[in-house]
Design a protein around this motif. Structure first.
Motif, PDB file in Angstrom:
ATOM      1  N   CYS A   3      -4.390 -13.019  30.300  1.00  0.00           N
ATOM      2  CA  CYS A   3      -4.921 -11.697  29.960  1.00  0.00           C
ATOM      3  C   CYS A   3      -5.958 -11.838  28.848  1.00  0.00           C
ATOM      4  CB  CYS A   3      -3.812 -10.745  29.516  1.00  0.00           C
ATOM      5  SG  CYS A   3      -2.911 -11.287  28.045  1.00  0.00           S
ATOM      6  N   GLN A   4      -6.622 -10.736  28.559  1.00  0.00           N
ATOM      7  CA  GLN A   4      -7.567 -10.720  27.445  1.00  0.00           C
ATOM      8  C   GLN A   4      -6.867 -10.411  26.122  1.00  0.00           C
ATOM      9  OE1 GLN A   4     -10.732  -7.462  26.387  1.00  0.00           O
ATOM     10  NE2 GLN A   4     -11.722  -8.882  27.779  1.00  0.00           N
ATOM     11  N   GLN A   5      -5.920  -9.461  26.147  1.00  0.00           N
ATOM     12  CA  GLN A   5      -5.181  -9.080  24.949  1.00  0.00           C
ATOM     13  C   GLN A   5      -3.715  -8.898  25.300  1.00  0.00           C
ATOM     14  OE1 GLN A   5      -7.210  -6.072  22.261  1.00  0.00           O
ATOM     15  NE2 GLN A   5      -8.368  -5.708  24.121  1.00  0.00           N
ATOM     16  N   LEU A   6      -2.839  -9.220  24.328  1.00  0.00           N
ATOM     17  CA  LEU A   6      -1.403  -9.008  24.505  1.00  0.00           C
ATOM     18  C   LEU A   6      -0.855  -8.251  23.315  1.00  0.00           C
ATOM     19  CD1 LEU A   6       1.387  -9.448  25.791  1.00  0.00           C
ATOM     20  CD2 LEU A   6       1.496 -11.645  24.598  1.00  0.00           C
ATOM     21  N   ARG A   7      -0.169  -7.127  23.574  1.00  0.00           N
ATOM     22  CA  ARG A   7       0.519  -6.369  22.535  1.00  0.00           C
ATOM     23  C   ARG A   7       1.991  -6.269  22.932  1.00  0.00           C
ATOM     24  NH1 ARG A   7      -2.507  -3.144  19.129  1.00  0.00           N
ATOM     25  NH2 ARG A   7      -0.497  -2.885  18.098  1.00  0.00           N
ATOM     26  N   THR A   8       2.876  -6.734  22.058  1.00  0.00           N
ATOM     27  CA  THR A   8       4.305  -6.785  22.366  1.00  0.00           C
ATOM     28  C   THR A   8       5.088  -6.043  21.289  1.00  0.00           C
ATOM     29  OG1 THR A   8       3.988  -8.948  23.406  1.00  0.00           O
ATOM     30  CG2 THR A   8       6.242  -8.318  22.867  1.00  0.00           C
ATOM     31  N   HIS A   9       5.920  -5.084  21.710  1.00  0.00           N
ATOM     32  CA  HIS A   9       6.719  -4.285  20.781  1.00  0.00           C
ATOM     33  C   HIS A   9       8.193  -4.346  21.175  1.00  0.00           C
ATOM     34  CE1 HIS A   9       3.131  -2.228  19.067  1.00  0.00           C
ATOM     35  NE2 HIS A   9       2.663  -2.341  20.299  1.00  0.00           N
ATOM     36  N   ASN A  10       9.061  -4.282  20.191  1.00  0.00           N
ATOM     37  CA  ASN A  10      10.504  -4.104  20.419  1.00  0.00           C
ATOM     38  C   ASN A  10      11.047  -5.073  21.468  1.00  0.00           C
ATOM     39  OD1 ASN A  10      10.561  -1.610  18.732  1.00  0.00           O
ATOM     40  ND2 ASN A  10       9.322  -0.797  20.407  1.00  0.00           N
ATOM     41  N   THR A  11      10.691  -6.328  21.333  1.00  0.00           N
ATOM     42  CA  THR A  11      11.067  -7.341  22.323  1.00  0.00           C
ATOM     43  C   THR A  11      11.895  -8.440  21.673  1.00  0.00           C
ATOM     44  OG1 THR A  11       9.178  -6.885  23.752  1.00  0.00           O
ATOM     45  CG2 THR A  11      10.126  -9.083  23.892  1.00  0.00           C
ATOM     46  N   THR A  12      12.958  -8.880  22.369  1.00  0.00           N
ATOM     47  CA  THR A  12      13.865  -9.888  21.819  1.00  0.00           C
ATOM     48  C   THR A  12      14.193 -10.940  22.873  1.00  0.00           C
ATOM     49  OG1 THR A  12      15.825  -8.589  22.434  1.00  0.00           O
ATOM     50  CG2 THR A  12      14.914  -8.222  20.241  1.00  0.00           C
ATOM     51  N   ASP A  13      14.412 -12.169  22.390  1.00  0.00           N
ATOM     52  CA  ASP A  13      14.927 -13.268  23.219  1.00  0.00           C
ATOM     53  C   ASP A  13      14.181 -13.377  24.550  1.00  0.00           C
ATOM     54  OD1 ASP A  13      16.887 -13.729  21.247  1.00  0.00           O
ATOM     55  OD2 ASP A  13      18.149 -12.178  22.102  1.00  0.00           O
ATOM     56  N   THR A  14      12.867 -13.491  24.444  1.00  0.00           N
ATOM     57  CA  THR A  14      12.010 -13.523  25.639  1.00  0.00           C
ATOM     58  C   THR A  14      10.999 -14.662  25.527  1.00  0.00           C
ATOM     59  OG1 THR A  14      12.233 -11.167  26.142  1.00  0.00           O
ATOM     60  CG2 THR A  14      10.235 -12.245  26.908  1.00  0.00           C
ATOM     61  N   GLN A  15      10.799 -15.377  26.643  1.00  0.00           N
ATOM     62  CA  GLN A  15       9.800 -16.441  26.702  1.00  0.00           C
ATOM     63  C   GLN A  15       8.545 -15.928  27.399  1.00  0.00           C
ATOM     64  OE1 GLN A  15      11.601 -19.901  28.576  1.00  0.00           O
ATOM     65  NE2 GLN A  15      12.487 -20.559  26.635  1.00  0.00           N
ATOM     66  N   VAL A  16       7.390 -16.277  26.824  1.00  0.00           N
ATOM     67  CA  VAL A  16       6.114 -15.822  27.385  1.00  0.00           C
ATOM     68  C   VAL A  16       5.234 -17.044  27.643  1.00  0.00           C
ATOM     69  CG1 VAL A  16       4.101 -14.357  27.073  1.00  0.00           C
ATOM     70  CG2 VAL A  16       6.291 -13.683  26.057  1.00  0.00           C
ATOM     71  N   TYR A  17       4.903 -17.273  28.903  1.00  0.00           N
ATOM     72  CA  TYR A  17       3.971 -18.339  29.288  1.00  0.00           C
ATOM     73  C   TYR A  17       2.602 -17.686  29.407  1.00  0.00           C
ATOM     74  CZ  TYR A  17       7.946 -21.386  30.015  1.00  0.00           C
ATOM     75  OH  TYR A  17       9.070 -22.167  29.809  1.00  0.00           O
TER      76      TYR A  17
END
Length: 333
Positions: A244-258
């Motif tokens: 993606c061009q931009q990533l905004r992540t809120h209120n997130t737990t125990d997650t893997q992001v490739y």
């Protein structure tokens, strides 16, 4: 035993020289501190002046979308997206000399600006989908004369009182323990929304315009190149992969992001989030990268800004890098 007069005088002279040098050093240090403070103050003023000026220019671009033709709206939104990304970089590069108050103020302003950008995109651009749905529906009618129509996918328009109702975004919601996919033809650079999914595997082929993930629990979601932004809110115990061009992540737990991201990822109110380079592959991935317009060679997957962590020089405890030996390279399709 008497001390020679010359020897005593020499020692006295040496002590005086040392005291004088100490005074000189002290004065120089004070001057350096004063100069450093002055330079820092000048940098802060420069940042504030230019940040506010650019913020106002982007807001003016967004205001110009109201009532404008679709072509003009598209141009304004593309320019606003690029300039907002540049403004984020300007803020990132200025962190070292900004006070915590200045940093929080700028972060809040940037967050509001990005929210306005997405609201403008959703308000002024989705209208074009009606024409696409109309053509698709007409094609379906021709097809039914020759052969039975296939099952209607979830994102095709439904009928209410005889009129076609087209959803503003394609996607899935309220599903559990399911394996679900979208093809490139179904996505067609639309905004994709996935919400209230539990223990699902999701495969999104093609190039969405934006991707929204909300209330995701225990899912594995893989997506092709997203032309602009990915927004994640209330996600836990999941594995995600997307460019993606931009990533905004809120209120997130125990997650893997490739991740493949051309700007810098942003997290807020998160913990236990881990990142690694994007590794999912499928036959038309390179074509979808071309459609999205993303830079294939530029990946800032490990450049993450945590809006809840302002300690300069210390890494945020809310995110980490997935160790090489723990990264996934093979995915079910």
């Amino acid at each position: 035993m008497d001390v020679p007069v010359e020897s005593g005088a020499a020692k006295m002279q040496e002590r005086l020289q040392k005291r004088n040098q100490a005074r000189i050093d002290s004065v120089e240090r004070r001057n350096e501190d004063k100069e450093s403070w002055t330079v820092s103050e000048e940098k802060s003023e420069y940042f504030s002046r230019n940040f506010q000026s650019e913020q106002a220019s982007i807001e003016e671009l967004l205001s110009g979308c109201c009532g404008a033709e679709r072509t003009i709206v598209t141009q304004h939104l593309e320019e606003a997206t690029t300039r907002t990304t540049q403004l984020q970089k300007f803020l990132n590069d200025s962190v070292l000399f900004l006070t915590q108050y200045e940093l929080r103020k700028a972060q809040a302003a940037l967050q509001k600006l990005q929210a306005s950008l997405e609201e403008s995109r959703e308000e002024f651009l989705p209208k074009k989908k009606f024409a696409f749905r109309a053509r698709a529906k007409a094609a379906d009618k021709v097809q039914t004369q020759a052969e039975p129509a296939p099952p209607v996918p979830e994102t095709v328009s439904t009928e209410v009182d005889g009129a076609a109702v087209v959803p503003e975004q394609c996607g899935f919601s309220n599903k559990s323990n399911d394996f679900i996919t979208k093809t490139a033809e179904e996505i067609q650079k639309q905004d994709v929304l996935l919400t209230h999914l539990t223990n699902c595997k999701v495969r999104l082929f093609g190039s969405p315009s934006t991707l929204h993930l909300k209330h995701i629990d225990g899912c594995e979601i893989l997506c092709g190149p997203v032309a602009s932004s990915v927004f994640i809110d209330h996600c836990k115990n999941s594995t995600l992969a997307f460019p993606c061009q931009q990533l905004r992540t809120h209120n997130t737990t125990d997650t893997q992001v490739y991740l493949h991201v051309t700007s810098r990822a942003i997290i807020e109110d998160c913990h236990g989030v881990a990142f690694a380079p994007f590794t999912w592959s499928y036959p038309t991935l390179e074509e979808d990268f071309a459609v999205s317009g993303l830079n294939r060679e530029r990946n800032n997957w490990s450049q993450v800004d945590d809006f809840n962590w302002l300690a300069a020089g210390k890494p945020s405890p809310n995110w980490s890098v997935i160790p090489d030996e723990d990264r996934r390279n093979n995915w079910d399709t």
